[in-house]
Structures are given as structure tokens and as C-alpha cells.
Design a protein around this motif. Structure first.
Motif, PDB file in Angstrom:
ATOM      1  N   LYS A 192      43.701  39.200  37.992  1.00  0.00           N
ATOM      2  CA  LYS A 192      42.561  40.081  37.741  1.00  0.00           C
ATOM      3  C   LYS A 192      42.914  41.541  38.032  1.00  0.00           C
ATOM      4  CE  LYS A 192      38.549  37.066  37.922  1.00  0.00           C
ATOM      5  NZ  LYS A 192      37.218  36.766  38.507  1.00  0.00           N
ATOM      6  N   GLY A 205      35.959  36.432  32.024  1.00  0.00           N
ATOM      7  CA  GLY A 205      35.975  37.815  32.477  1.00  0.00           C
ATOM      8  C   GLY A 205      36.360  38.804  31.402  1.00  0.00           C
ATOM      9  N   LEU A 243      39.481  34.389  34.086  1.00  0.00           N
ATOM     10  CA  LEU A 243      39.742  35.684  33.447  1.00  0.00           C
ATOM     11  C   LEU A 243      39.720  35.547  31.929  1.00  0.00           C
ATOM     12  CD1 LEU A 243      40.462  38.665  33.702  1.00  0.00           C
ATOM     13  CD2 LEU A 243      42.866  37.995  33.975  1.00  0.00           C
ATOM     14  N   ALA A 254      34.964  39.270  41.430  1.00  0.00           N
ATOM     15  CA  ALA A 254      35.779  38.186  41.980  1.00  0.00           C
ATOM     16  C   ALA A 254      34.923  37.391  42.952  1.00  0.00           C
ATOM     17  CB  ALA A 254      37.013  38.731  42.691  1.00  0.00           C
TER      18      ALA A 254
END
Length: 386
Positions: free
Chosen positions: A350, A253, A240, A274
């Protein structure tokens, strides 16, 4: 994707290597299920590859099934290579009896899929593809199409490409949007969905992000495969955030989301990706328990099922948690093997990020790689759907 057909590669090059093990086998079991309540504010989009038998899908736990894959030919005709596609799509649409809000989308393309550049080149071929898409939507009673062109203007694994792809991709999506709106008008104003899968970094150099977003219901961000067989070091393949020891130009991310937002894409049109699989590296330098280190050999992409059965705190693999990156990893000191993956803790992080940033939701690859829908269940709970 699918094998997940190459979702993103490294910033040092356009290539991507992705060979996700597909371990289909669970039976469908929809007997006795209850009708789901209306969908929550955050969507869950799950890719499901065609196989016989299909993996089980709990229709109440997700909002969208992306069936992977259909292909387009040089003339613009869209077709299904799988001999079981008709049966598979009938099974998927049948899940609406359990969850009337469930959407079924056909994903076109994937890593190595050719002819997008050729079809996008002229108005005639763009319109021909749009008509072909409308035809299969009517035939199978699905809810729309997802384009997985990897990647406009880039050569990929030998696919056709040209500089004009950047503008032509926008024109192709606008043609598709207009055709789907025409189809919807003929079906009592039904809205048909149009989405794409997209990677970050240099992989969007060939896309007019803000313009294409106007034609799309949402974008599935492939925020995984940041480290793979063609990257020079190990690292979090679906992290992330960047770890403290990562170079500033590494991928993560949050950086991908920031790039798309800065380009003018509305937050609600972004689904954070994901991965239900990992990436394994052998002969890894032992510093930092193998994180961000050079390696001798890339050794595979174990599914979540395989990770639970044979890797996580088993057979010499010790789980570590990177609090900065919000990502787990495994280190086997004896064999000097490093494994990057996602787990319930990282998926909750997330989901919290999606809420904090006001994003549309989460997309994952791929249903058959989960174990008894453990990871899907985490997303379902974390995004407040049940």
C-alpha cells in the motif's frame, strides 16, 4: 470505526457491520523521546479511540492523531461523550513536545452517529455547528476537525437522511472551512485542518466529491471492510487490488482511489486506508482455500495483536499470500475458517502504491489494535519518515 464504526459495506447494499475489538491497555511512555524532524512528503494519519488507559503512541512515527469520537446533536452542538476526553486531548497535545509537527484532530461522528443531516439542513444550524467546532478547537488547542458522516443521503443504522444531504454536505463543509479560516486569522494566521472520512462505491453517491474536496485538507479513504458480515462471500476486506477470482464489481483499494481521482479530487488529498484488524468467517466453502466463497457464519474481527498471538500459522491457520490482490489471508482447513487481514507485506504494498500514485499518505484504524506499533512502524519506514 471505533469499534470502527462501520467503515464501508458491500456494493449490494448500504449497510455496514463493523465491530472492531478495542483492546486498549498499553501505557503511555514518552520519557526520553527525541524531537522529530520535519514531516516527510507522505502523511500518516492514525485514529485513536478514547480509553483508559490509552494505548501508547510514538509521536515521531505519525503525523496526525484523529481522536475518535465527538458527536453532534440536532442543534449543532459538538460534545464529547467520554468522561476522559479532556485528559485524553491534553495527553495528545502534550505529544507536541516530542514532535512539534504532530497534528491533533477531533473526529466527529462514526458509524451510527446521527443528526448530521438535520444540522446540515439550514444555514443557521450549519453556522451553529461551525461555531461549536471553533470553540472546542480553541478550548483544547487542537489542530482541526474530521467529519465522519456515514453516510449522506443514506439511512445507515437508523440515522436521519434526506436527498438534500448531497448539496447540504458541501454547504456544511464550506461553512466549517470559512469559520476555521476566521479562527485562524485571529491566531496569527494559523491554518486549522478540515478533513473527512469517506467510503467508496455507492457510499459516495450522496457526496459532491470535487466540490467538497475544495474545502478539505484531505480525505481519509476507508479502503477496508470490503467484505464483512453483510457481504455474501468471503474476500479481502482491505485488498489493494481485486483477486483473479473476484467479480468485477467487487471493491478494492485501487478502484476506490480511481473513483475519487476521476471525480476531480487531487491525489495529494487522498489518504489510503489501512486496517489493523481482520475479518473472520466460519463454515466456509473450501474452494480456493476459502477465498471468495460462501460462508455459514461471520465470527469476528480479530485485532493484529490477536492475529499474531493466536492465528497466523498457529492453531491450524495457514497464511496465504494473494500476489494479485497484494493481500494475505488465513485458511483453517479443519474448521473451514477464513480470515482476511493486513500485515507488514500488504502495508508495504500500500505504501508503494501511495508513492506510485502520488497520494497524500495512509490512514489507519486503529492504534490500540496494533501490537507494539509493529504495523505503524512498517508504515513509518515504508513511507520514508525515518
Amino acid at each position: 470505526m471505533k469499534e470502527r464504526l462501520g467503515k464501508a459495506g458491500n456494493r449490494r447494499g448500504w449497510k455496514i457491520a463493523l465491530a472492531v475489538a478495542m483492546t486498549f491497555g498499553a501505557a503511555w511512555n514518552i520519557a526520553g523521546a527525541q524531537t522529530a524532524p520535519p514531516a516527510a512528503d507522505y502523511r500518516i494519519v492514525g485514529y485513536v479511540g478514547d480509553a483508559k488507559p490509552l494505548p501508547h503512541v510514538s509521536a515521531q512515527k505519525l503525523d496526525v492523531i484523529n481522536y475518535a469520537f465527538a458527536r453532534v446533536d440536532a442543534k449543532g452542538d459538538v460534545s464529547f461523550s467520554s468522561p476522559t476526553a479532556d485528559q485524553t486531548l491534553a495527553t495528545f497535545t502534550g505529544l507536541r513536545k516530542i514532535n512539534p509537527n504532530l497534528k491533533i484532530i477531533v473526529s466527529i461522528g462514526g458509524w451510527g452517529a446521527d443528526y448530521f443531516s438535520d444540522v446540515a439542513l439550514t444555514a443557521a444550524t450549519r453556522e451553529h455547528m461551525a461555531d461549536s467546532v471553533a470553540a472546542f478547537i480553541e478550548k483544547y488547542d487542537v489542530d482541526g476537525a474530521d467529519l465522519d458522516w456515514e453516510y449522506p443521503t443514506l439511512p445507515g443504522p437508523g440515522i436521519s437522511h434526506r436527498p438534500e444531504d448531497k448539496r447540504n454536505f458541501s454547504l456544511l463543509l464550506e461553512t466549517l472551512r470559512a469559520r476555521l479560516d476566521k479562527l485562524g486569522a485571529a491566531h496569527q494566521g494559523r491554518h486549522y485542518l478540515l478533513t473527512i472520512a469517506a467510503a467508496d462505491g455507492e457510499f459516495v453517491s450522496g457526496i459532491e466529491l470535487e466540490r467538497v474536496s475544495r474545502s478539505l485538507d484531505w480525505i481519509n479513504l476507508m479502503t477496508y471492510d470490503f467484505h464483512n458480515s453483510l457481504t455474501p462471500t468471503t474476500g479481502h476486506h482491505a485488498g489493494l487490488h481485486l483477486p483473479d477470482i473476484a467479480p468485477s464489481d467487487d471493491r478494492a483499494g485501487d478502484k476506490a482511489v480511481a473513483q475519487f481521482l476521476a471525480a476531480g479530487v487531487p491525489a495529494k488529498k487522498l489518504n489510503l486506508g489501512a486496517a489493523f484488524y481482520g475479518r473472520a468467517f466460519a463454515g466456509v466453502d473450501p474452494a480456493h482455500d476459502g477465498l471468495q466463497q460462501k460462508y455459514a457464519k461471520y465470527v469476528g474481527s480479530p485485532s493484529w495483536q490477536e492475529l499474531v498471538a493466536s492465528y497466523i500459522d498457529k492453531n491450524g491457520y495457514v497464511r496465504h499470500w494473494d500476489a494479485k490482490a497484494q493481500a494475505p489471508y488465513l485458511w483453517n482447513a479443519k474448521t473451514r475458517t477464513f480470515v482476511t487481514y493486513e500485515d507488514p507485506e500488504s502495508l508495504r504494498a500500500k505504501a508503494a502504491f501511495v508513492k506510485a500514485k502520488g497520494l497524500g499518505g495512509v490512514m489507519y484504524w486503529e492504534q490500540s489494535l496494533d501490537r507494539n506499533e509493529e504495523l505503524l512502524g512498517v508504515l513509518d519506514e515504508a513511507l520514508g519518515k525515518h
